[in-house]
Design an enzyme around this catalytic site. Structure first.
Site, PDB file in Angstrom:
ATOM      1  CG  ASP A  22      26.950 -25.249  16.741  1.00  0.00           C
ATOM      2  OD1 ASP A  22      28.302 -26.552  16.401  1.00  0.00           O
ATOM      3  OD2 ASP A  22      26.863 -24.844  17.080  1.00  0.00           O
TER       4      ASP A  22
ATOM      5  CE1 TYR B 148      25.907 -22.311   8.478  1.00  0.00           C
ATOM      6  CE2 TYR B 148      27.317 -19.888   7.760  1.00  0.00           C
ATOM      7  CZ  TYR B 148      27.159 -21.124   8.263  1.00  0.00           C
ATOM      8  OH  TYR B 148      28.119 -22.097   8.796  1.00  0.00           O
TER       9      TYR B 148
ATOM     10  CG  ASP C 188      24.473 -22.883  21.399  1.00  0.00           C
ATOM     11  OD1 ASP C 188      24.327 -22.827  22.433  1.00  0.00           O
ATOM     12  OD2 ASP C 188      24.904 -23.342  20.743  1.00  0.00           O
TER      13      ASP C 188
ATOM     14  NE  ARG D 224      28.422 -21.982  18.255  1.00  0.00           N
ATOM     15  CZ  ARG D 224      29.438 -21.996  18.492  1.00  0.00           C
ATOM     16  NH1 ARG D 224      29.137 -21.491  19.614  1.00  0.00           N
ATOM     17  NH2 ARG D 224      30.404 -22.881  18.161  1.00  0.00           N
TER      18      ARG D 224
END
Length: 339
Positions: A60, A88, A102, A206
C-alpha cells in the site's frame, strides 16, 4: 497487501537516469511511505536505464519495507517469488474503524477502547484465535475483481461489497510490547497495539487488524505497516531510493542480486552435468531421479503459480540453467534461464 482503495498514484521521487543499463537480477528495495509500488517500479526503470522492471507483490502507498523488483531477465523469475511468505511489523488501533480498515479511510465508528485490567490478556487470546490456517474475508477495498470490476472501485461507487472468505495461513501473530492507551484526534479513547505478523502470501494485514477489533468488540484499524521479509529477503539488505540514486549518480550500476544467487536462496539446487544442462537449455526433460540430487536451500519459496517440487538446475560452472519441476516420470524445465 495490495493498493486497496484506488487512491492517487502517490508522489514520484526525482531520481537520476542511469547511463548504463543495469545487469539482470533481483533488486531488494525498502519502499518509502507515500509512493505506490508502481511508482517505485517507474523510478527503478529510470535508475536502471531499462523498461524491463517488474515487482513481486505490491505494498500500500502508506506502507514501507521490502519490495522485490526484477530487472531484465529477472522479470521472468518473479512468478516464482510472488507466493513467498511475508513478515510484517504493524500497529493496530483499537476503538475506531475506518472504511479502508487503515488510517487513510474515513471513520465509520468510534466506540473507543478504554483500558481494563484484563485487556492485555484479551488481546493475546484474540491474536491466538487468528493464528494458524484460517478463513479470512479480504478487505472490501482490496483490488480483488468482482465481475471484472475492482472491489475498491465498487466501494468508492457506494456499493456494499461482500467478498467470500479465503484460506490463508498465519504462522505467527504476536503482540510486541505492552498495549498503549492514548487519545485519538477526535477525542476517542483508543489503544494502540504493535504486532509481529508472519503469514502466507495473500494475507491482508488490514483485515487482521479489523478482525482483532471485532473479536474484542471495539473495532480496530491499521495505523502503520512495514514489511520486513519476503521469503528469504530481508529489509536489512534492502536499498533505499536515496542510496540507489547515489549509486547511479556516481555512474555505477544498481546492486542487483544475480539470478543464480537468488535461485540458491529460494529453491533446492541440482548440480547438472554438461549433457543434462544442454538438454534443459533446449527445453528437454530429464529423468525425475535428477531431483533426488537436490540440495535444500536455507529457505524455500513456494509460489502459488509454480508447479510443486520446483528446483534450480546449475551447470558444472555454477551457472543457473533452468527451474525444473517433477511432472510424471520427468523433471521438466518450467523456466529456462540460459542459452
Amino acid at each position: 497487501m495490495s493498493n486497496p482503495a484506488g487512491r492517487p498514484t502517490g508522489r514520484r521521487i526525482d531520481v537520476p537516469r542511469g547511463s548504463v543499463t543495469s545487469p539482470d537480477g533481483l533488486l531488494v528495495v525498502d519502499k518509502p511511505a507515500g509512493v505506490t509500488s508502481h511508482d517505485v517500479v517507474a523510478m527503478t526503470r529510470r535508475l536502471a536505464a531499462t523498461r524491463k522492471v517488474g515487482h513481486a507483490g505490491t505494498l500500500d502507498p502508506a506502507a514501507t519495507g521490502v519490495l522485490l523488483l526484477g530487472i531484465g531477465r529477472a522479470t521472468r523469475f518473479l512468478t516464482y517469488l510472488v507466493g513467498a511468505d511475508k513478515t510484517y511489523r504493524a500497529t493496530a488501533r483499537l476503538g475506531q474503524t475506518t472504511l479502508t480498515e487503515d488510517a487513510d479511510g474515513e471513520f465509520t465508528s468510534a466506540a473507543g477502547c478504554p483500558p481494563g485490567p484484563d485487556l492485555t490478556a484479551r488481546i493475546d487470546t484474540a491474536l491466538a484465535s487468528l493464528t494458524g490456517e484460517i478463513m479470512q474475508v479480504p478487505s472490501a477495498v482490496s483490488a480483488i475483481k468482482i465481475d471484472g470490476v475492482r472491489s475498491y472501485a465498487r466501494v468508492r461507487g457506494g456499493e456494499d461489497v461482500d467478498l467470500p472468505a479465503r484460506p490463508v495461513t498465519i504462522h505467527a501473530l504476536t503482540r510486541s510490547g505492552a498495549p498503549r492507551s492514548t487519545t485519538a484526534a477526535d477525542g476517542t479513547a483508543v489503544v494502540d497495539v504493535d504486532l509481529e505478523v508472519h503469514c502466507s502470501s495473500g494475507t491482508y494485514v488490514r483485515a487482521l487488524a479489523r478482525d482483532l477489533g471485532t473479536a474484542l468488540g471495539c473495532g480496530a484499524h491499521l495505523t502503520a505497516l512495514r514489511r520486513t521479509e519476503v521469503g528469504p529477503f530481508s529489509v536489512a539488505e534492502a536499498a533505499t531510493i536515496a542510496s540507489l540514486s547515489a549509486v547511479v549518480a556516481a555512474g555505477q550500476t544498481l546492486p542487483v542480486l544475480p539470478l543464480a544467487a537468488v535461485a540458491r536462496r529460494c529453491f533446492p539446487a541440482v548440480a547438472l552435468d554438461e549433457v543434462e544442462a544442454r538438454a534443459l537449455r533446449h527445453g528437454q526433460p530429464l529423468p525425475a531421479a535428477v531431483l533426488d540430487r537436490a540440495q535444500p536451500p536455507g529457505h524455500r519459496v513456494i509460489s502459488k503459480a509454480a508447479a510443486p517440487g520446483v528446483a534450480a538446475g546449475f551447470d558444472p560452472a555454477g551457472g543457473l540453467v533452468a527451474l525444473l519441476a517433477h511432472k510424471g516420470e520427468h523433471a521438466r524445465p518450467v523456466l529456462v534461464l540460459s542459452n
